[in-house]
Design a protein around this motif. Structure first.
Motif, PDB file in Angstrom:
ATOM      1  N   CYS A 263       0.749  -1.166  -0.033  1.00 50.04           N
ATOM      2  CA  CYS A 263       0.030   0.135   0.007  1.00 50.04           C
ATOM      3  C   CYS A 263       0.755   1.223   0.027  1.00 50.04           C
ATOM      4  CB  CYS A 263      -0.864   0.003   1.136  1.00 50.04           C
ATOM      5  SG  CYS A 263      -0.080   0.009   2.733  1.00 50.04           S
ATOM      6  N   THR A 264       0.356   2.409  -0.708  1.00 54.19           N
ATOM      7  CA  THR A 264       0.941   3.893  -0.410  1.00 54.19           C
ATOM      8  C   THR A 264      -0.021   4.492   0.307  1.00 54.19           C
ATOM      9  OG1 THR A 264       1.872   3.502  -2.652  1.00 54.19           O
ATOM     10  CG2 THR A 264       1.296   5.816  -1.623  1.00 54.19           C
ATOM     11  N   GLU A 265       0.545   4.886   1.585  1.00 53.93           N
ATOM     12  CA  GLU A 265      -0.129   6.023   2.262  1.00 53.93           C
ATOM     13  C   GLU A 265       0.636   7.255   2.614  1.00 53.93           C
ATOM     14  OE1 GLU A 265      -0.621   4.021   6.164  1.00 53.93           O
ATOM     15  OE2 GLU A 265      -1.276   1.982   5.215  1.00 53.93           O
ATOM     16  N   ILE A 266       0.172   8.231   2.184  1.00 52.55           N
ATOM     17  CA  ILE A 266       0.699   9.383   2.147  1.00 52.55           C
ATOM     18  C   ILE A 266      -0.478  10.486   2.679  1.00 52.55           C
ATOM     19  CG2 ILE A 266       1.909  11.586   1.031  1.00 52.55           C
ATOM     20  CD1 ILE A 266       2.897   9.429  -0.959  1.00 52.55           C
ATOM     21  N   PRO A 267      -0.294  10.647   3.948  1.00 50.43           N
ATOM     22  CA  PRO A 267      -1.709  11.204   4.599  1.00 50.43           C
ATOM     23  C   PRO A 267      -1.182  12.927   4.770  1.00 50.43           C
ATOM     24  CG  PRO A 267      -0.229  10.047   6.229  1.00 50.43           C
ATOM     25  CD  PRO A 267       0.326   9.704   4.900  1.00 50.43           C
ATOM     26  N   PHE A 268      -0.507  13.259   4.039  1.00 48.30           N
ATOM     27  CA  PHE A 268      -0.314  14.781   3.990  1.00 48.30           C
ATOM     28  C   PHE A 268      -0.243  15.154   2.556  1.00 48.30           C
ATOM     29  CE2 PHE A 268       3.640  12.437   4.425  1.00 48.30           C
ATOM     30  CZ  PHE A 268       4.353  13.031   3.504  1.00 48.30           C
ATOM     31  N   GLU A 269      -0.011  16.763   2.414  1.00 46.29           N
ATOM     32  CA  GLU A 269       0.245  17.095   1.224  1.00 46.29           C
ATOM     33  C   GLU A 269       1.635  17.437   0.603  1.00 46.29           C
ATOM     34  OE1 GLU A 269      -1.010  21.788  -0.799  1.00 46.29           O
ATOM     35  OE2 GLU A 269      -2.252  20.930   0.661  1.00 46.29           O
ATOM     36  N   ILE A 270       1.827  16.800  -0.368  1.00 45.55           N
ATOM     37  CA  ILE A 270       3.092  16.495  -0.827  1.00 45.55           C
ATOM     38  C   ILE A 270       3.801  17.977  -1.052  1.00 45.55           C
ATOM     39  CG2 ILE A 270       4.892  15.975  -2.575  1.00 45.55           C
ATOM     40  CD1 ILE A 270       4.096  13.286  -1.744  1.00 45.55           C
ATOM     41  N   THR A 271       2.982  18.886  -1.776  1.00 49.14           N
ATOM     42  CA  THR A 271       3.574  20.270  -2.195  1.00 49.14           C
ATOM     43  C   THR A 271       3.952  21.070  -1.017  1.00 49.14           C
ATOM     44  OG1 THR A 271       1.163  21.032  -2.303  1.00 49.14           O
ATOM     45  CG2 THR A 271       2.347  19.857  -4.329  1.00 49.14           C
ATOM     46  N   ARG A 272       3.514  20.902  -0.029  1.00 55.55           N
ATOM     47  CA  ARG A 272       4.099  21.830   1.069  1.00 55.55           C
ATOM     48  C   ARG A 272       5.224  21.532   1.856  1.00 55.55           C
ATOM     49  NH1 ARG A 272      -0.265  21.154   5.251  1.00 55.55           N
ATOM     50  NH2 ARG A 272       1.139  22.773   6.396  1.00 55.55           N
ATOM     51  N   HIS A 273       5.948  20.263   1.392  1.00 51.42           N
ATOM     52  CA  HIS A 273       7.048  19.732   2.301  1.00 51.42           C
ATOM     53  C   HIS A 273       8.291  19.516   1.412  1.00 51.42           C
ATOM     54  CE1 HIS A 273       3.462  18.651   4.710  1.00 51.42           C
ATOM     55  NE2 HIS A 273       4.466  18.639   5.727  1.00 51.42           N
ATOM     56  N   LYS A 274       9.382  19.328   2.238  1.00 53.19           N
ATOM     57  CA  LYS A 274      10.603  18.894   1.824  1.00 53.19           C
ATOM     58  C   LYS A 274      10.422  17.256   2.219  1.00 53.19           C
ATOM     59  CE  LYS A 274      13.001  23.157   2.660  1.00 53.19           C
ATOM     60  NZ  LYS A 274      13.901  23.896   3.650  1.00 53.19           N
ATOM     61  N   ILE A 275      10.914  16.633   1.536  1.00 56.30           N
ATOM     62  CA  ILE A 275      10.575  15.014   1.634  1.00 56.30           C
ATOM     63  C   ILE A 275      12.070  14.341   1.949  1.00 56.30           C
ATOM     64  CG2 ILE A 275      10.065  12.908   0.588  1.00 56.30           C
ATOM     65  CD1 ILE A 275       7.491  14.839   1.010  1.00 56.30           C
TER      66      ILE A 275
END
Length: 183
Positions: free
Chosen positions: A87-99
């Motif tokens: 599964c892929t679980e990304i429970p936050f908005e990617i565009t706001r973050h440094k990953i």
């Protein structure tokens, strides 16, 4: 004949994870816009450990995601083999973050390429940095880690296996050297 040898013990993995977390804190300070994404499977387990260390040191929670890259791989050419989909679980908005993208072993770079492609399907992050527990060399793509637990020299035919207690009931890294047939 194959010969396996342990190159990193459980205690060393723990120390490496602490050191990697310290490097992140040195580079990112309070980690205000930082998020962690682990590549399924063992990269996701290591990402959870990194998050726990950072959460404790910062006194707050860093966002964590898990990424399955199987459908983005470029090596599924045999249609008789079915990929194991996680599964892929990304429970936050990617565009706001440094990953910080976490994987267990960096080898050819193809897994990381697939992960970057998958991440972009969820948005455009401010930045992506790569962390790996083991860098074994032999790149096929121009991909380099920002954070490395340990760099090891391997032969192309060697197998590097990271075992984690979450899946394997123990922590260790082993290299299996495959003897070449001499003619």
């Amino acid at each position: 004949m194959d010969k396996a040898s342990m190159i990193i013990s459980a205690e060393e993995i723990s120390r490496l994870m602490e050191a990697l977390a310290a490097q992140v804190l040195t580079r990112h300070g309070e980690c205000e816009d930082l998020a962690i994404i682990g590549i399924q499977r063992r990269g996701a387990d290591l990402a959870e450990r990194l998050k726990a260390i950072l959460d404790e040191r910062l006194g707050r929670r860093i966002p964590l995601g898990k990424l399955d890259i199987n459908l983005y791989r470029d090596d599924w050419s045999d249609l008789t083999v079915q990929p194991l989909i996680n599964c892929t679980e990304i429970p936050f908005e990617i565009t706001r973050h440094k990953i910080i993208l976490v994987d267990d072993v960096l080898f050819t770079g193809r897994t990381v390429r697939a992960a970057l492609e998958a991440i972009l399907d969820y948005g455009r992050p401010k930045r992506v940095e790569l962390m790996c527990l083991v860098d074994r060399g032999h790149r096929e793509l121009p991909i380099q880690p920002d954070y490395i637990g340990m760099k090891i020299e391997t032969e192309l035919t060697d197998h590097v296996n990271v075992l984690v207690r979450e899946r394997d009931d123990e922590d260790k890294v082993c290299v299996t050297r495959t003897a070449q047939n001499a003619c």
